[in-house]
Scaffold this active site. Structure first.
Site, PDB file in Angstrom:
ATOM      1  N   THR A 101      -8.691   0.405   3.548  1.00  0.00           N
ATOM      2  CA  THR A 101      -7.567   1.029   4.252  1.00  0.00           C
ATOM      3  C   THR A 101      -6.466   0.017   4.539  1.00  0.00           C
ATOM      4  O   THR A 101      -5.276   0.324   4.409  1.00  0.00           O
ATOM      5  CB  THR A 101      -8.051   1.701   5.547  1.00  0.00           C
ATOM      6  OG1 THR A 101      -9.063   2.666   5.212  1.00  0.00           O
ATOM      7  CG2 THR A 101      -6.921   2.406   6.269  1.00  0.00           C
ATOM      8  N   CYS A 102      -6.846  -1.183   4.907  1.00  0.00           N
ATOM      9  CA  CYS A 102      -5.872  -2.233   5.223  1.00  0.00           C
ATOM     10  C   CYS A 102      -5.048  -2.597   3.990  1.00  0.00           C
ATOM     11  O   CYS A 102      -3.818  -2.735   4.059  1.00  0.00           O
ATOM     12  CB  CYS A 102      -6.581  -3.472   5.755  1.00  0.00           C
ATOM     13  SG  CYS A 102      -7.677  -3.139   7.147  1.00  0.00           S
ATOM     14  N   HIS A 103      -5.719  -2.737   2.865  1.00  0.00           N
ATOM     15  CA  HIS A 103      -5.088  -3.192   1.625  1.00  0.00           C
ATOM     16  C   HIS A 103      -4.295  -2.094   0.921  1.00  0.00           C
ATOM     17  O   HIS A 103      -3.269  -2.364   0.306  1.00  0.00           O
ATOM     18  CB  HIS A 103      -6.168  -3.754   0.691  1.00  0.00           C
ATOM     19  CG  HIS A 103      -5.631  -4.416  -0.529  1.00  0.00           C
ATOM     20  ND1 HIS A 103      -4.871  -5.561  -0.485  1.00  0.00           N
ATOM     21  CD2 HIS A 103      -5.742  -4.086  -1.843  1.00  0.00           C
ATOM     22  CE1 HIS A 103      -4.534  -5.920  -1.726  1.00  0.00           C
ATOM     23  NE2 HIS A 103      -5.055  -5.040  -2.560  1.00  0.00           N
TER      24      HIS A 103
END
Length: 164
Positions: free
Chosen positions: A47-49
Site C-alpha cells: 500500500t505504501c509503495h
C-alpha cells in the site's frame, strides 16, 4: 498522540534528500515553513509503495502551489532502505525521506503501532500532518486499511480550506 497546536518534538533523525543523508533533529528539519509529513508502515510495502507515496509524488506540484515548502515521507526503516525506496520511486527531487529506524519519532508523536503480528515490529501508523513553523495545524490518521484520510488529495483539500 500529538494534536493540533502541539509543537513537533525534537528527536534525532536521518533525513534522506537529493543532496544526501544528514543526521539532524525533527525540529531542525521541520521547524520552519509549511511541511507535509506523511508516515507509512514501511518502505516498499504494497500500500505504501503503490498508493501512498505515488499520490504525494503525483501531487507534489499542487502541494507546493498550495504553499507547502517541504514534503517528507517518514518510515521506521533505516536510511539505506529509505534512500533505495526514494531512488526506486524517482521521488528524491520532490520528497524528502525520514529514516526513523528506532521508531523514536514515531513514539514521540504517538504514531507508533505494533505490527509484530505481521512480522514487522514497531511501525508508524499511516498518517499525515501539516506543520506550520513546527506546530501541527492538521493531523490525519487512517482508522483502517488503505489510503484515504492521509492521502495527498485529502491534504490538498485541507490546505485549500485553510488558505480560503
Amino acid at each position: 498522540m500529538i494534536e493540533r497546536g502541539n509543537a513537533i518534538p525534537s528527536v534525532g533523525i536521518k533525513l534522506v534528500t537529493a543532496s544526501g543523508t544528514t543526521e539532524t533533529t525533527s525540529l531542525e528539519a521541520f521547524g520552519t515553513g509549511v511541511v507535509v509529513l506523511f508516515s507509512v508502515p514501511g518502505a516498499f510495502t504494497p500500500t505504501c509503495h503503490v498508493n501512498h507515496l505515488p499520490g504525494f509524488l503525483a501531487n507534489a506540484g499542487k502541494l507546493k502551489a498550495a504553499g507547502v515548502d517541504k514534503i517528507v515521507c517518514a518510515s521506521v526503516n533505516d536510511q539505506h532502505v529509505m534512500k533505495a525506496w526514494a531512488e526506486a520511486s524517482e521521488a528524491l527531487d520532490s520528497i524528502d525521506f525520514l529514516a526513523d529506524g528506532n521508531a523514536e519519532l514515531a513514539e514521540a508523536l504517538g504514531l507508533a503501532r505494533d505490527f509484530a503480528p505481521y512480522g514487522m515490529g514497531t511501525r508508524y501508523a499511516r498518517a499525515a500532518l501539516i506543520l506550520r513553523d513546527g506546530v501541527v495545524s492538521d493531523i490525519f490518521v487512517e482508522d483502517g486499511p488503505g489510503v484515504n484520510a492521509s492521502g495527498a488529495p485529502a491534504i490538498l483539500m485541507a490546505l485549500e480550506a485553510a488558505n480560503a
